[in-house]
Scaffold this motif. Structure first.
Motif: not given
Length: 317
Positions: A20-25, A27-35
Motif C-alpha cells: 500500500k505504501v508503494k502504491q501511494v508513493e 500515485k503521489t510521487k512522494v518519496d516514501m523510501g524511509a517508511t
C-alpha cells in the motif's frame, strides 16, 4: 512471499502495508523510501520471530504445504542421470513410492522416496503418497539391487502413512513393512534416510532404517498423526494441536530423544520458499556422510546400524 497459514498472518499484514505504501508513493510521487525500509526491516524481524518459534502443530502444517518439494523435486535438483525403475515383480508398480539409480556429485546411488503429487490428479495417481505392500516390496527390490552393485541407498520420506485399505492388508501390508525393517537392518551398503515432509507411522519407517537418519527443519516423524491421536484420545480432531505437542514429533524433539542423527536446515519460511537452497543442504549432507560411511568395512557398517536402533528407547523394569 505468499503466506498460507494462520500463524503467518502478521507477515501477511506487513506485506500488505508495504504494498500500500508503494502504491501511494507511485500515485503521489512522494518519496516514501524511509517508511518502506522501516516496514521491510520490521517484516524481516517478524519472519524470524514467527518461523523461529513454531509449535509442533505449526510444523506439521508447514510439512504439508502444497508447494513443498517432494521426492522428484529433490531428484531434479540434486541428481544427474536418474533412471527410474518400476514394479515389485509380483503385483504391480506402486506409484506412491518411486526410485532408481542416479548420480549425486561423483557418487552413484540408489534413491528411493515417497511421492505425493502436486495437484488433485497427481495425488490420486500417487495415492497421496500412501504406499501399498507392492510399494514397499518395490523399494526392497531396489535396495537389494543396490546391494548387488555395491551402491549406497538414499531414502526420502514423506507420507501420511501406509495405505490402510482392506486390499492392502489382504496383500500383506504389515509383512511388507516388517520385511523392509529386517532387510534394511542388515543391508551391506550405506543407507541415508531423510524425512523431507511427513513421517507417519510404519509407512515412513518402511524405508526409514539407515546408518544416518535426518529430518528437514520443518518436518515431523511419529507413530501417529496429531489428528488420529486426537481422535483416539478425545474422540475428536479438535485437540490436534495438543496432541502434536504431546507426541514430541518435531525434528528438535526427535534429535533431543536420540532418534535421529541431525537436522537439515531449511530457508526462513520453509523449504517451499527456496527449494534450490534446501536441496543443496540435502546434497551436502548426503555427500559428507557417504564419504565417511563408504570408508567402513561391511561388518562394521551393519553392526553399527543394528546397535544404533537397538539402543533407542528406555526400558523401566
Amino acid at each position: 512471499m505468499e503466506t498460507t497459514f494462520d500463524f503467518e498472518k502478521p507477515i501477511a499484514d506487513l506485506q500488505t502495508q508495504i504494498e500500500k505504501v508503494k502504491q501511494v508513493e507511485e500515485k503521489t510521487k512522494v518519496d516514501m523510501g524511509a517508511t518502506v525500509r522501516e516496514l521491510e526491516e520490521k517484516l524481516e524481524q517478524t519472519k524470524v520471530d514467527v518461523y523461529s518459534n513454531m509449535t509442533g502443530w505449526q510444523k506439521v502444517q508447514m510439512s504439508r504445504h502444497a508447494d513443498r518439494p517432494q521426492t522428484f523435486d529433490y531428484i531434479d535438483l540434486i541428481c544427474n542421470d536418474f533412471v527410474e525403475l518400476h514394479g515389485d515383480r509380483t503385483v504391480k508398480d506402486d506409484k506412491a513410492i518411486v526410485g532408481g539409480f542416479a548420480s549425486i556429485g561423483d557418487e552413484s546411488v540408489m534413491i528411493i522416496g515417497h511421492q505425493k503429487g502436486k495437484n488433485t490428479k497427481e495425488r490420486q495417481f500417487r495415492n497421496f503418497g500412501m504406499a501399498n505392500p507392492e510399494g514397499y516390496r518395490k523399494a526392497l527390490r531396489l535396495m537389494k539391487m543396490a546391494e548387488k552393485f555395491n551402491k549406497p541407498v538414499i531414502t526420502l520420506i514423506d507420507t501420511m502413512g501406509a495405505y490402510p485399505g482392506l486390499e492392502a492388508e489382504e496383500r500383506g501390508q504389515g509383512e511388507a513393512i516388517a520385511r523392509n525393517l529386517l532387510e534394511m537392518s542388515v543391508l551391506k551398503v550405506p543407507i541415508i534416510c531423510i524425512v523431507i515432509g511427513e513421517g507417519a507411522s510404519g509407512g515412513a519407517l518402511g524405508i526409514g532404517i539407515g546408518d544416518k537418519v535426518y529430518m528437514l527443519q520443518n518436518t515431523w516423524y511419529s507413530v501417529i498423526s496429531p489428528e488420529s491421536c486426537s481422535s483416539i484420545l478425545w474422540r475428536s480432531w479438535d485437540h490436534k494441536e495438543r496432541a502434536a505437542e504431546a507426541l514430541k514429533l518435531t525434528a528438535e524433539d526427535m534429535l533431543g530423544n536420540g532418534l535421529i542423527d541431525g537436522i537439515i536446515p531449511e530457508p526462513l519460511g520453509g523449504a517451499h520458499q527456496d527449494p534450490e537452497t534446501t536441496a543443496l543442504n540435502v546434497k551436502d549432507r548426503i555427500l559428507k556422510d557417504l564419504a565417511i560411511l563408504k570408508a567402513k568395512d561391511t561388518d562394521t557398517l551393519v553392526q553399527e546400524r543394528i546397535d544404533k536402533f537397538s539402543n533407542m528407547g528406555v526400558v523401566n523394569e
